[in-house]
Design a protein around this motif. Sequence first.
Motif, PDB file in Angstrom:
ATOM      1  N   PHE A  53     -22.579   4.843  48.967  1.00 19.86           N
ATOM      2  CA  PHE A  53     -22.281   3.922  47.729  1.00 19.86           C
ATOM      3  C   PHE A  53     -21.477   4.724  46.731  1.00 19.86           C
ATOM      4  O   PHE A  53     -20.430   4.217  46.075  1.00 19.86           O
ATOM      5  CB  PHE A  53     -23.557   3.600  46.933  1.00 19.86           C
ATOM      6  CG  PHE A  53     -24.287   2.806  47.623  1.00 19.86           C
ATOM      7  CD1 PHE A  53     -24.128   1.144  47.821  1.00 19.86           C
ATOM      8  CD2 PHE A  53     -25.496   3.393  48.406  1.00 19.86           C
ATOM      9  CE1 PHE A  53     -24.987   0.540  48.424  1.00 19.86           C
ATOM     10  CE2 PHE A  53     -26.262   2.247  49.017  1.00 19.86           C
ATOM     11  CZ  PHE A  53     -26.011   0.771  49.003  1.00 19.86           C
ATOM     12  N   TRP A  54     -21.568   6.200  46.786  1.00 19.19           N
ATOM     13  CA  TRP A  54     -20.749   6.732  45.846  1.00 19.19           C
ATOM     14  C   TRP A  54     -19.233   7.150  46.144  1.00 19.19           C
ATOM     15  O   TRP A  54     -18.373   7.980  45.576  1.00 19.19           O
ATOM     16  CB  TRP A  54     -21.438   8.051  45.149  1.00 19.19           C
ATOM     17  CG  TRP A  54     -22.686   7.740  44.759  1.00 19.19           C
ATOM     18  CD1 TRP A  54     -23.922   8.791  45.076  1.00 19.19           C
ATOM     19  CD2 TRP A  54     -23.427   6.628  44.183  1.00 19.19           C
ATOM     20  NE1 TRP A  54     -25.110   8.169  44.494  1.00 19.19           N
ATOM     21  CE2 TRP A  54     -24.792   6.874  43.861  1.00 19.19           C
ATOM     22  CE3 TRP A  54     -22.782   5.480  43.627  1.00 19.19           C
ATOM     23  CZ2 TRP A  54     -25.540   6.024  43.079  1.00 19.19           C
ATOM     24  CZ3 TRP A  54     -23.523   4.663  42.755  1.00 19.19           C
ATOM     25  CH2 TRP A  54     -24.875   4.694  42.891  1.00 19.19           C
ATOM     26  N   ARG A  55     -19.033   6.933  47.427  1.00 19.03           N
ATOM     27  CA  ARG A  55     -17.609   7.343  47.962  1.00 19.03           C
ATOM     28  C   ARG A  55     -16.612   6.613  47.197  1.00 19.03           C
ATOM     29  O   ARG A  55     -16.937   5.164  46.820  1.00 19.03           O
ATOM     30  CB  ARG A  55     -17.302   6.744  49.497  1.00 19.03           C
ATOM     31  CG  ARG A  55     -18.383   7.654  50.458  1.00 19.03           C
ATOM     32  CD  ARG A  55     -18.236   7.124  51.896  1.00 19.03           C
ATOM     33  NE  ARG A  55     -16.801   6.964  52.337  1.00 19.03           N
ATOM     34  CZ  ARG A  55     -16.280   7.741  52.872  1.00 19.03           C
ATOM     35  NH1 ARG A  55     -16.789   8.946  53.399  1.00 19.03           N
ATOM     36  NH2 ARG A  55     -14.871   7.894  53.191  1.00 19.03           N
ATOM     37  N   GLN A  56     -15.397   6.989  46.913  1.00 17.61           N
ATOM     38  CA  GLN A  56     -14.386   6.575  46.183  1.00 17.61           C
ATOM     39  C   GLN A  56     -13.714   5.238  47.054  1.00 17.61           C
ATOM     40  O   GLN A  56     -13.008   4.463  46.039  1.00 17.61           O
ATOM     41  CB  GLN A  56     -13.175   7.505  45.835  1.00 17.61           C
ATOM     42  CG  GLN A  56     -13.740   8.656  45.083  1.00 17.61           C
ATOM     43  CD  GLN A  56     -14.254   8.028  43.859  1.00 17.61           C
ATOM     44  OE1 GLN A  56     -13.539   7.323  43.103  1.00 17.61           O
ATOM     45  NE2 GLN A  56     -15.492   8.526  43.307  1.00 17.61           N
ATOM     46  N   ASP A  57     -13.962   5.155  48.025  1.00 15.39           N
ATOM     47  CA  ASP A  57     -13.506   3.872  48.860  1.00 15.39           C
ATOM     48  C   ASP A  57     -14.598   3.109  49.098  1.00 15.39           C
ATOM     49  O   ASP A  57     -14.434   1.999  49.731  1.00 15.39           O
ATOM     50  CB  ASP A  57     -12.922   4.239  50.180  1.00 15.39           C
ATOM     51  CG  ASP A  57     -13.836   5.192  50.914  1.00 15.39           C
ATOM     52  OD1 ASP A  57     -14.981   5.344  50.568  1.00 15.39           O
ATOM     53  OD2 ASP A  57     -13.198   5.826  52.281  1.00 15.39           O
ATOM     54  N   ILE A  58     -15.759   2.945  48.343  1.00 11.89           N
ATOM     55  CA  ILE A  58     -16.766   2.132  48.477  1.00 11.89           C
ATOM     56  C   ILE A  58     -17.042   1.735  46.851  1.00 11.89           C
ATOM     57  O   ILE A  58     -17.335   0.455  46.521  1.00 11.89           O
ATOM     58  CB  ILE A  58     -17.963   2.660  49.054  1.00 11.89           C
ATOM     59  CG1 ILE A  58     -17.744   3.106  50.500  1.00 11.89           C
ATOM     60  CG2 ILE A  58     -19.074   1.969  49.056  1.00 11.89           C
ATOM     61  CD1 ILE A  58     -17.171   1.816  51.302  1.00 11.89           C
TER      62      ILE A  58
END
Length: 222
Positions: A130-135
């Motif tokens: 969830f914390w990915r910059q593409d998510i």
Amino acid sequence: MSKARELLEEIKSVVSGKTVDAVFPPFLFVFSNSFFGLNTAVGIALVSALILGVLRLFRKENWFYALGGFLGVVFASGFAYLTDNAANYFIPTVISSAAIVLAALTTLVIGKPLAAWVSHLTRGWPLEWFWRQDIKPAYTEVTWLWLLFFLFRLIIHVVLLVDGDALTLVWVNTILGWPGIITLLIISYIYGIARLKKLKGPGVEEFIAGKEAPWKGQTRGF
């Protein structure tokens, strides 16, 4: 057709029959108060909630919903009875809306959007995904949508509560209750999936498997 079926399955997993518990006792309360007075209305609302709870247990449904629905009506009826004001039956709804607004705003400020936490808790997906910059942007934007909805609901309820308009409150509470929340969830789901597709991040299964780009992305579930 498959997308419509997918949406129905997603909404069903969230609602799971709780609409009746949320709508029926308030309607009975306001109707009874108009004809028989506050004390009788409180009694009827409590009995109706108890019957719904017993029916849930009889059908072997989750006891948590049965107990939660009954305690919710007890809490709401208590406010109305102690203040001798039927409109105060809806104070718990005001409190819950305020709590969600505060939670949404707090998670946005710290950069961990509420929608991501809710999805993590209900689906069990890893938080790191969830914390990915593409998510994360998809969940941040959906959390803003939730914030605006519950802020609007809070303002409407407070205005009507101050006016003491119990009849209008029950209709507003019905429209902005489960029907409004279901609509919000549908919009969140459609927008969230579309936004994840544009962000081009990995799907949950791809993330867990450690696959490299290009990814297929998240095609179902948000």
